[in-house]
Structures are given as structure tokens and as C-alpha cells.
Design a protein around this motif. Structure first.
Motif, PDB file in Angstrom:
ATOM      1  N   SER A   1      53.879  25.201  -0.192  1.00 62.79           N
ATOM      2  CA  SER A   1      52.723  24.865   0.622  1.00 62.79           C
ATOM      3  C   SER A   1      52.034  23.677  -0.033  1.00 62.79           C
ATOM      4  CB  SER A   1      51.764  26.055   0.784  1.00 62.79           C
ATOM      5  OG  SER A   1      51.225  26.445  -0.445  1.00 62.79           O
ATOM      6  N   VAL A   2      51.419  22.857   0.791  1.00 66.45           N
ATOM      7  CA  VAL A   2      50.640  21.724   0.299  1.00 66.45           C
ATOM      8  C   VAL A   2      49.239  21.887   0.836  1.00 66.45           C
ATOM      9  CG1 VAL A   2      52.600  20.146   0.075  1.00 66.45           C
ATOM     10  CG2 VAL A   2      51.353  20.233   2.209  1.00 66.45           C
ATOM     11  N   GLY A   3      48.246  21.602   0.000  1.00 68.38           N
ATOM     12  CA  GLY A   3      46.900  21.818   0.467  1.00 68.38           C
ATOM     13  C   GLY A   3      45.837  21.191  -0.401  1.00 68.38           C
ATOM     14  N   VAL A   4      44.604  21.531  -0.039  1.00 62.56           N
ATOM     15  CA  VAL A   4      43.413  21.011  -0.696  1.00 62.56           C
ATOM     16  C   VAL A   4      42.454  22.179  -0.932  1.00 62.56           C
ATOM     17  CG1 VAL A   4      41.399  19.512  -0.398  1.00 62.56           C
ATOM     18  CG2 VAL A   4      43.629  18.763   0.421  1.00 62.56           C
ATOM     19  N   ILE A   5      41.841  22.192  -2.117  1.00 57.61           N
ATOM     20  CA  ILE A   5      40.768  23.144  -2.403  1.00 57.61           C
ATOM     21  C   ILE A   5      39.529  22.332  -2.737  1.00 57.61           C
ATOM     22  CG2 ILE A   5      39.972  25.095  -3.783  1.00 57.61           C
ATOM     23  CD1 ILE A   5      42.899  25.698  -4.483  1.00 57.61           C
ATOM     24  N   GLN A   6      38.455  22.589  -1.998  1.00 59.61           N
ATOM     25  CA  GLN A   6      37.181  21.913  -2.242  1.00 59.61           C
ATOM     26  C   GLN A   6      36.511  22.510  -3.480  1.00 59.61           C
ATOM     27  OE1 GLN A   6      36.202  19.301  -0.482  1.00 59.61           O
ATOM     28  NE2 GLN A   6      37.941  19.471   0.907  1.00 59.61           N
ATOM     29  N   PRO A   7      35.600  21.770  -4.114  1.00 58.24           N
ATOM     30  CA  PRO A   7      34.901  22.317  -5.274  1.00 58.24           C
ATOM     31  C   PRO A   7      34.300  23.686  -4.963  1.00 58.24           C
ATOM     32  CG  PRO A   7      34.457  19.987  -5.097  1.00 58.24           C
ATOM     33  CD  PRO A   7      35.213  20.380  -3.847  1.00 58.24           C
ATOM     34  N   SER A   8      34.705  24.676  -5.766  1.00 61.53           N
ATOM     35  CA  SER A   8      34.287  26.064  -5.561  1.00 61.53           C
ATOM     36  C   SER A   8      34.876  26.915  -6.669  1.00 61.53           C
ATOM     37  CB  SER A   8      34.778  26.580  -4.199  1.00 61.53           C
ATOM     38  OG  SER A   8      36.172  26.403  -4.078  1.00 61.53           O
ATOM     39  N   SER A   9      34.461  28.177  -6.727  1.00 61.87           N
ATOM     40  CA  SER A   9      35.034  29.167  -7.643  1.00 61.87           C
ATOM     41  C   SER A   9      35.640  30.276  -6.786  1.00 61.87           C
ATOM     42  CB  SER A   9      33.968  29.743  -8.575  1.00 61.87           C
ATOM     43  OG  SER A   9      33.495  28.740  -9.446  1.00 61.87           O
ATOM     44  N   LEU A  10      36.954  30.487  -6.908  1.00 62.58           N
ATOM     45  CA  LEU A  10      37.690  31.407  -6.043  1.00 62.58           C
ATOM     46  C   LEU A  10      38.636  32.271  -6.856  1.00 62.58           C
ATOM     47  CD1 LEU A  10      38.722  28.696  -3.419  1.00 62.58           C
ATOM     48  CD2 LEU A  10      36.764  30.244  -3.263  1.00 62.58           C
ATOM     49  N   THR A  11      39.074  33.385  -6.263  1.00 63.14           N
ATOM     50  CA  THR A  11      40.098  34.242  -6.862  1.00 63.14           C
ATOM     51  C   THR A  11      41.241  34.373  -5.872  1.00 63.14           C
ATOM     52  OG1 THR A  11      38.464  35.484  -8.143  1.00 63.14           O
ATOM     53  CG2 THR A  11      40.620  36.522  -7.808  1.00 63.14           C
ATOM     54  N   PHE A  12      42.447  34.058  -6.328  1.00 61.21           N
ATOM     55  CA  PHE A  12      43.654  34.169  -5.521  1.00 61.21           C
ATOM     56  C   PHE A  12      44.530  35.283  -6.071  1.00 61.21           C
ATOM     57  CE2 PHE A  12      42.395  29.849  -4.636  1.00 61.21           C
ATOM     58  CZ  PHE A  12      42.770  29.643  -3.315  1.00 61.21           C
TER      59      PHE A  12
END
Length: 103
Positions: free
Chosen positions: A35-46
Motif C-alpha cells: 500500500s502507498v499512502g500519507v499520514i498527516q501529523p498526528s499520534s496513532l496506534t496501528f
């Protein structure tokens, strides 16, 4: 590698975390998926089901793998591995463009 040749791309985006992460699924001629993508500035759990390698194409992120307590900073041109059936916390400092290699 700066581009993929002869791939199938899903038409519908994968949108996570209220749009903070958006990606598209690819299937290569040999049957592998990415997959190709973008994550914006943030704090996340995957969470992961299969092992993954996250390759940063642009941006910067601090990553803490499950079981670790100290984040590691990754920048464009670097990658990190996540085991299957695991998770990771990510703090995106600068918008992150990525390729996720599965398996």
C-alpha cells in the motif's frame, strides 16, 4: 525504486483515523501486495495481522513498537519492521509518505 510498473491499484482509498491516514492498495504482477499512502501529523496506534515493512518516502515519524518503551525516529529513505499480530504507536512529526510492504 521510485515507481512500480504494471500494477493494479484499488480505486477506493483506505481512510483511517478520520482521514489522518489515507492509502491505496497495490497488487504487483508477481501477486505481492503493498500500500502507498500519507499520514498527516498526528499520534496513532496501528495493529498488524501479517509482518510489515514501512518504508518512509518523505517526512519524519517517531515509532514505538509493541513491547518497547523508547520511540525511534525514522526519516525519508529509512524503514522499520513490524511483526505480525502486533502493533505500533507512531507520532508523525512531518507529513509522512510511505510504502507498506506486506509479508
Amino acid at each position: 525504486m521510485s515507481k512500480f510498473e504494471n500494477v493494479s491499484v484499488s480505486k477506493k482509498a483506505n481512510v483511517y483515523f478520520d482521514g489522518k491516514c489515507v492509502s491505496y492498495s497495490l497488487e504487483l504482477p508477481d501477486g505481492t501486495s503493498k500500500s502507498v499512502g500519507v499520514i498527516q501529523p498526528s499520534s496513532l496506534t496501528f495493529t498488524t495481522s501479517a509482518p510489515e515493512i514501512m518504508e518512509l518516502v518523505a517526512g519524519e515519524a517517531k515509532v514505538t513498537l509493541a513491547g518497547d518503551s523508547t520511540p525511534i525516529t525514522y526519516r525519508a529513505g529509512e524503514s522499520f519492521k513490524i511483526p505480525g499480530d502486533s502493533s505500533f504507536d507512531i507520532e508523525v512529526v512531518d507529513t509522512m509518505h510511505y510504502i507498506c510492504h506486506y509479508g
